[in-house]
Design a protein around this motif. Structure first.
Motif, PDB file in Angstrom:
ATOM      1  N   VAL A   1      -8.695  -2.113  -5.453  1.00 30.70           N
ATOM      2  CA  VAL A   1      -7.473  -1.414  -6.060  1.00 30.70           C
ATOM      3  C   VAL A   1      -6.050   0.158  -5.873  1.00 30.70           C
ATOM      4  O   VAL A   1      -5.118  -0.596  -6.804  1.00 30.70           O
ATOM      5  CB  VAL A   1      -8.443   0.374  -6.843  1.00 30.70           C
ATOM      6  CG1 VAL A   1      -7.965   1.407  -7.564  1.00 30.70           C
ATOM      7  CG2 VAL A   1     -10.069  -0.534  -7.010  1.00 30.70           C
ATOM      8  N   PRO A   2      -6.323   1.069  -4.593  1.00 28.59           N
ATOM      9  CA  PRO A   2      -4.770   0.869  -4.374  1.00 28.59           C
ATOM     10  C   PRO A   2      -4.011  -0.094  -3.952  1.00 28.59           C
ATOM     11  O   PRO A   2      -2.946   0.238  -3.961  1.00 28.59           O
ATOM     12  CB  PRO A   2      -5.074   1.475  -3.082  1.00 28.59           C
ATOM     13  CG  PRO A   2      -6.495   1.605  -3.139  1.00 28.59           C
ATOM     14  CD  PRO A   2      -7.401   0.953  -3.931  1.00 28.59           C
ATOM     15  N   LEU A   3      -4.286  -1.141  -3.901  1.00 32.12           N
ATOM     16  CA  LEU A   3      -3.715  -2.515  -3.462  1.00 32.12           C
ATOM     17  C   LEU A   3      -2.954  -2.483  -5.109  1.00 32.12           C
ATOM     18  O   LEU A   3      -1.108  -2.814  -5.080  1.00 32.12           O
ATOM     19  CB  LEU A   3      -3.918  -3.343  -3.013  1.00 32.12           C
ATOM     20  CG  LEU A   3      -2.516  -4.519  -2.439  1.00 32.12           C
ATOM     21  CD1 LEU A   3      -1.718  -3.898  -1.099  1.00 32.12           C
ATOM     22  CD2 LEU A   3      -3.050  -5.916  -1.899  1.00 32.12           C
ATOM     23  N   PHE A   4      -3.291  -2.684  -6.151  1.00 31.14           N
ATOM     24  CA  PHE A   4      -3.274  -3.171  -7.115  1.00 31.14           C
ATOM     25  C   PHE A   4      -1.823  -2.247  -8.037  1.00 31.14           C
ATOM     26  O   PHE A   4      -1.123  -2.495  -8.463  1.00 31.14           O
ATOM     27  CB  PHE A   4      -4.085  -3.907  -8.120  1.00 31.14           C
ATOM     28  CG  PHE A   4      -4.474  -5.275  -8.261  1.00 31.14           C
ATOM     29  CD1 PHE A   4      -3.751  -5.965  -8.725  1.00 31.14           C
ATOM     30  CD2 PHE A   4      -5.643  -5.420  -7.780  1.00 31.14           C
ATOM     31  CE1 PHE A   4      -3.644  -7.209  -9.176  1.00 31.14           C
ATOM     32  CE2 PHE A   4      -5.781  -6.496  -7.497  1.00 31.14           C
ATOM     33  CZ  PHE A   4      -5.005  -7.654  -8.102  1.00 31.14           C
ATOM     34  N   ILE A   5      -2.663  -0.909  -7.291  1.00 35.49           N
ATOM     35  CA  ILE A   5      -1.653   0.044  -7.995  1.00 35.49           C
ATOM     36  C   ILE A   5      -0.042  -0.243  -7.807  1.00 35.49           C
ATOM     37  O   ILE A   5       0.895   0.370  -7.742  1.00 35.49           O
ATOM     38  CB  ILE A   5      -2.827   1.242  -7.672  1.00 35.49           C
ATOM     39  CG1 ILE A   5      -4.067   1.580  -8.732  1.00 35.49           C
ATOM     40  CG2 ILE A   5      -1.398   2.808  -8.347  1.00 35.49           C
ATOM     41  CD1 ILE A   5      -4.577   2.716  -8.386  1.00 35.49           C
ATOM     42  N   SER A   6      -0.329  -0.373  -6.639  1.00 39.58           N
ATOM     43  CA  SER A   6       0.735   0.277  -5.507  1.00 39.58           C
ATOM     44  C   SER A   6       1.915  -1.350  -5.967  1.00 39.58           C
ATOM     45  O   SER A   6       2.896  -0.702  -5.860  1.00 39.58           O
ATOM     46  CB  SER A   6       0.983  -0.158  -4.389  1.00 39.58           C
ATOM     47  OG  SER A   6       1.093  -0.603  -3.738  1.00 39.58           O
ATOM     48  N   ALA A   7       0.765  -1.962  -6.782  1.00 39.05           N
ATOM     49  CA  ALA A   7       2.205  -3.525  -6.775  1.00 39.05           C
ATOM     50  C   ALA A   7       2.190  -3.092  -7.973  1.00 39.05           C
ATOM     51  O   ALA A   7       3.831  -3.899  -7.956  1.00 39.05           O
ATOM     52  CB  ALA A   7       1.657  -5.054  -6.658  1.00 39.05           C
ATOM     53  N   PHE A   8       1.804  -2.527  -9.000  1.00 32.97           N
ATOM     54  CA  PHE A   8       2.517  -2.297  -9.894  1.00 32.97           C
ATOM     55  C   PHE A   8       3.527  -1.591 -10.124  1.00 32.97           C
ATOM     56  O   PHE A   8       4.829  -1.336 -10.918  1.00 32.97           O
ATOM     57  CB  PHE A   8       1.029  -1.211 -11.476  1.00 32.97           C
ATOM     58  CG  PHE A   8       0.225  -2.519 -11.405  1.00 32.97           C
ATOM     59  CD1 PHE A   8       1.357  -3.696 -12.242  1.00 32.97           C
ATOM     60  CD2 PHE A   8      -0.950  -3.345 -11.204  1.00 32.97           C
ATOM     61  CE1 PHE A   8       0.484  -5.029 -13.481  1.00 32.97           C
ATOM     62  CE2 PHE A   8      -1.885  -3.555 -11.832  1.00 32.97           C
ATOM     63  CZ  PHE A   8      -0.964  -4.893 -13.117  1.00 32.97           C
ATOM     64  N   ARG A   9       3.428   0.028  -9.062  1.00 34.26           N
ATOM     65  CA  ARG A   9       4.257   0.924  -9.716  1.00 34.26           C
ATOM     66  C   ARG A   9       5.850   0.089  -8.661  1.00 34.26           C
ATOM     67  O   ARG A   9       6.738   0.334  -8.593  1.00 34.26           O
ATOM     68  CB  ARG A   9       3.870   1.870  -8.348  1.00 34.26           C
ATOM     69  CG  ARG A   9       4.698   3.344  -8.096  1.00 34.26           C
ATOM     70  CD  ARG A   9       3.775   3.922  -6.998  1.00 34.26           C
ATOM     71  NE  ARG A   9       3.266   3.208  -5.808  1.00 34.26           N
ATOM     72  CZ  ARG A   9       3.964   3.312  -4.441  1.00 34.26           C
ATOM     73  NH1 ARG A   9       4.807   3.473  -5.033  1.00 34.26           N
ATOM     74  NH2 ARG A   9       3.181   2.718  -3.494  1.00 34.26           N
ATOM     75  N   ARG A  10       5.482  -0.646  -7.434  1.00 30.76           N
ATOM     76  CA  ARG A  10       6.961  -1.196  -7.287  1.00 30.76           C
ATOM     77  C   ARG A  10       7.393  -1.766  -7.792  1.00 30.76           C
ATOM     78  O   ARG A  10       8.678  -2.144  -8.410  1.00 30.76           O
ATOM     79  CB  ARG A  10       5.840  -2.266  -5.876  1.00 30.76           C
ATOM     80  CG  ARG A  10       6.243  -1.916  -4.521  1.00 30.76           C
ATOM     81  CD  ARG A  10       5.948  -3.234  -3.309  1.00 30.76           C
ATOM     82  NE  ARG A  10       5.196  -2.016  -2.470  1.00 30.76           N
ATOM     83  CZ  ARG A  10       5.430  -1.451  -1.736  1.00 30.76           C
ATOM     84  NH1 ARG A  10       7.482  -1.350  -1.169  1.00 30.76           N
ATOM     85  NH2 ARG A  10       4.881  -0.972  -0.358  1.00 30.76           N
ATOM     86  N   ALA A  11       6.644  -2.913  -8.640  1.00 30.14           N
ATOM     87  CA  ALA A  11       7.305  -3.988  -9.798  1.00 30.14           C
ATOM     88  C   ALA A  11       8.231  -2.309 -10.454  1.00 30.14           C
ATOM     89  O   ALA A  11       9.530  -3.474 -10.904  1.00 30.14           O
ATOM     90  CB  ALA A  11       6.270  -4.334 -10.763  1.00 30.14           C
ATOM     91  N   ASP A  12       7.638  -1.426 -11.334  1.00 33.04           N
ATOM     92  CA  ASP A  12       8.070  -0.437 -12.148  1.00 33.04           C
ATOM     93  C   ASP A  12       9.333  -0.245 -11.409  1.00 33.04           C
ATOM     94  O   ASP A  12      10.810  -0.213 -12.141  1.00 33.04           O
ATOM     95  CB  ASP A  12       7.328   0.495 -11.912  1.00 33.04           C
ATOM     96  CG  ASP A  12       7.248   0.612 -13.803  1.00 33.04           C
ATOM     97  OD1 ASP A  12       7.510   0.405 -14.484  1.00 33.04           O
ATOM     98  OD2 ASP A  12       6.926   2.379 -14.067  1.00 33.04           O
TER      99      ASP A  12
END
Lengths: 288, 267
Positions: B205-216
């Motif tokens: 869960v935190p990994l996906f959230i951070s991946a999306f944050r990075r992409a953004d």
């Protein structure tokens, strides 16, 4: 006083046996007693993050021992696992580790892993939330609705709820505004006073450590180079500057005043102490 | 433990194999694979193996590194070998139940294993001597003509290089999150498969959230620098063919023709 956590000749080498081999810490000896508030200070790359990850058994020493209450934490996997409940570690930017649906569940993750009863978990979650100033109505919110500072409080509460005898925080104020920094540090100090547990505060800010810790450990280039009270450490200002850490601003002012011939202790490190000294120099006539 | 994962590992160096234009290397690999599938007997396979050996010597990539890269594929090799051994019609040596071991089958298995091994080592040699960025550059360049057919070649290449760029970042991030959850008593090592899969939720869960944050954040940063796709975009490192590229391509082509001729003659 019997130390609660001792480290003997601790060495950690990353990528041993490859061309990328690098010693992050070399031959560290360290002991901390119950109830101490220790500031751990060092540059990026001085080995402080590697050091603290050994204290709760996240990293296995290449050489040397880590003992909690006299017992080597690597004796068996069970003991290593249990050490993590006794020695709580809050990572840098801990808000990125939140994952549960509600704040309450996230804070309860640690206590649940300890296998505690439901009522005990509930008590701990509410107490931990109280320490970091989380309001009751936030407990049912999703952690992702909160602001950055609030998220960080949730993450810190998640470790506090395990009621660790030793609490280690890696730069808990990184990236917060000054007011946010101050309030988190104040909450920590209150927690320390209320619980009487050991706290290790890792930081690169001398000011932060000077105001809160009763003892300062300075790491440089994979070794502990200084270990003593803030007064002792800050009186070695030249060495600190050679490492590139410097002393708190108040100490720098005190040193200048001392050099200018005033009877001011050059190792003064709090605003309050400097004020008292300056006022007494004026013959107790009070501020103008 | 996640640090052990290596993807498209690149060994920096300054040999002829490293300095070749990535497009040349890519084309050579394609030609090499074509030649491999035309090879039939010992002579043609020997030619291919000899050529690969020469390339490995030039590149100074340790032979051991190449063999180590094959390890995960050993199962596939064995599987193909066994299938070939038993399912090729011909003179029977031994048979039990529905399986029949044939002479032709054994030969087919030997050649198939050699073929796959050479194929893997050949492609690995390319990824070992070419940085992932150079490789995507080469792919973009070689697929250039497809732009006329409205295939978004530049965008695809950009996505590929971004994906490659973020693999180490995400591995590091996953490592950090795992440590943080372990510090709260999470247990990833014991229990059955279902329990372990469940235990991964606090990491994923935190990994996906951070991946999306990075992409953004990356998208914003690219926009701030006026990125608008491939049209009219120039390159910092322009790929230019040198004499050595021509030389290597011609050599490869000759080897391929040799293998095809030998193969068609049945050697």
């Amino acid at each position: 006083m019997e130390p609660i956590l001792t480290v003997e000749n601790l060495t950690h080498t990353y990528s041993a046996g490859t061309p990328f081999e690098r010693s992050a810490i070399r031959g560290i000896d360290f002991a901390v007693g119950p109830g101490e508030f220790v500031g751990v200070i060092g540059h990026t790359g001085s080995g402080k993050s590697t050091f603290i990850q050994h204290l709760n058994g996240l990293l296995k020493p290449t050489a040397g021992r880590v003992c909690f209450r006299g017992q080597d934490i690597w004796t068996s996997p069970r003991i290593t696992h249990e050490t993590r409940f006794h020695v709580g570690l809050v990572f840098q930017y801990p808000e990125y580790q939140l994952f549960e649906e509600t704040v309450y569940q996230d804070v309860a993750f640690g206590p649940k892993n300890m296998g505690l009863a439901q009522e005990e978990i509930d008590r701990r979650v509410r107490e931990a939330a109280g320490f970091v100033g989380l309001r009751e109505e936030w407990l049912d919110k999703s952690p992702f609705e909160l602001s950055g500072g609030q998220k960080r409080r949730v993450a810190i509460a998640g470790v506090l709820a395990m009621e660790p005898e030793v609490l280690i925080l890696d730069e808990p104020t990184a990236g917060l505004d000054p007011a946010g920094c101050e309030s988190i540090l104040a909450e920590l100090r209150q927690y320390h006073r209320a619980k009487g547990n050991t706290v290790l505060l890792v930081s690169h800010s001398m000011e932060e450590v000077a105001c809160h810790a009763g003892r300062i450990v300075v790491l440089d280039n994979a070794r502990i180079v200084m270990d003593g009270t803030p007064r002792e450490v800050f009186s070695r200002a030249k060495e600190l500057e050679a490492i590139g850490l410097g002393v708190p601003e108040i100490t720098r002012v005190a040193m200048r005043l001392h050099e200018a011939g005033l009877a001011v202790d050059p190792a003064t490190y709090t605003l309050e102490a400097l004020r008292t000294q300056l006022l007494s120099l004026r013959g107790g006539r009070g501020p103008c | 433990m996640l640090k052990d994962i290596t993807l498209g590992q690149y060994f920096p160096g300054n040999t002829l194999a490293h300095r070749l234009d990535p497009r040349t290397k890519l084309m050579m690999v394609v030609l090499y694979i074509v030649a491999l599938f035309c090879a039939k007997g010992f002579l043609s396979y020997g030619l291919m193996a000899l050529f690969l050996l020469l390339c490995v010597r030039i590149s100074k990539v340790g032979f051991r590194a190449l063999v180590r890269g094959m390890k995960p594929l050993i199962l596939i090799l064995i599987f193909t070998a066994v299938l070939n051994m038993f399912y090729t019609p011909g003179r029977a040596i031994a048979s039990f139940w529905v399986f029949t071991l044939t002479v032709e089958g054994v030969w087919a298995a030997v050649f198939m294993v050699i073929r796959i091994a050479l194929l893997i080592m050949g492609t690995f040699l390319m990824t070992y001597t070419t940085s992932p960025i150079a490789l995507t550059d080469a792919i973009e360049n070689l697929l250039g003509p497809l732009k006329r057919l409205r295939v978004p070649v530049h965008e695809l290449a950009m996505m590929m290089s971004i994906a490659l760029r973020f693999i180490p970042t995400l591995i590091e991030e996953a490592d950090k999150i795992m440590s943080a959850q372990k510090a709260r008593g999470a247990d990833f090592e014991t229990g059955n498969l279902l329990r372990r899969a469940k235990a991964m939720a606090p990491v994923l869960v935190p990994l996906f959230i951070s991946a999306f944050r990075r992409a953004d954040e990356l998208a914003t940063a690219m926009e701030c620098r006026c990125y608008h796709g491939g049209e009219g975009r120039t390159k910092l490192h322009v790929l230019r063919y040198q004499k050595r590229d021509l030389f290597c391509l011609v050599t490869m082509a000759l080897v391929m023709i040799g293998a095809v001729i030998l193969g068609s003659l049945g050697y």
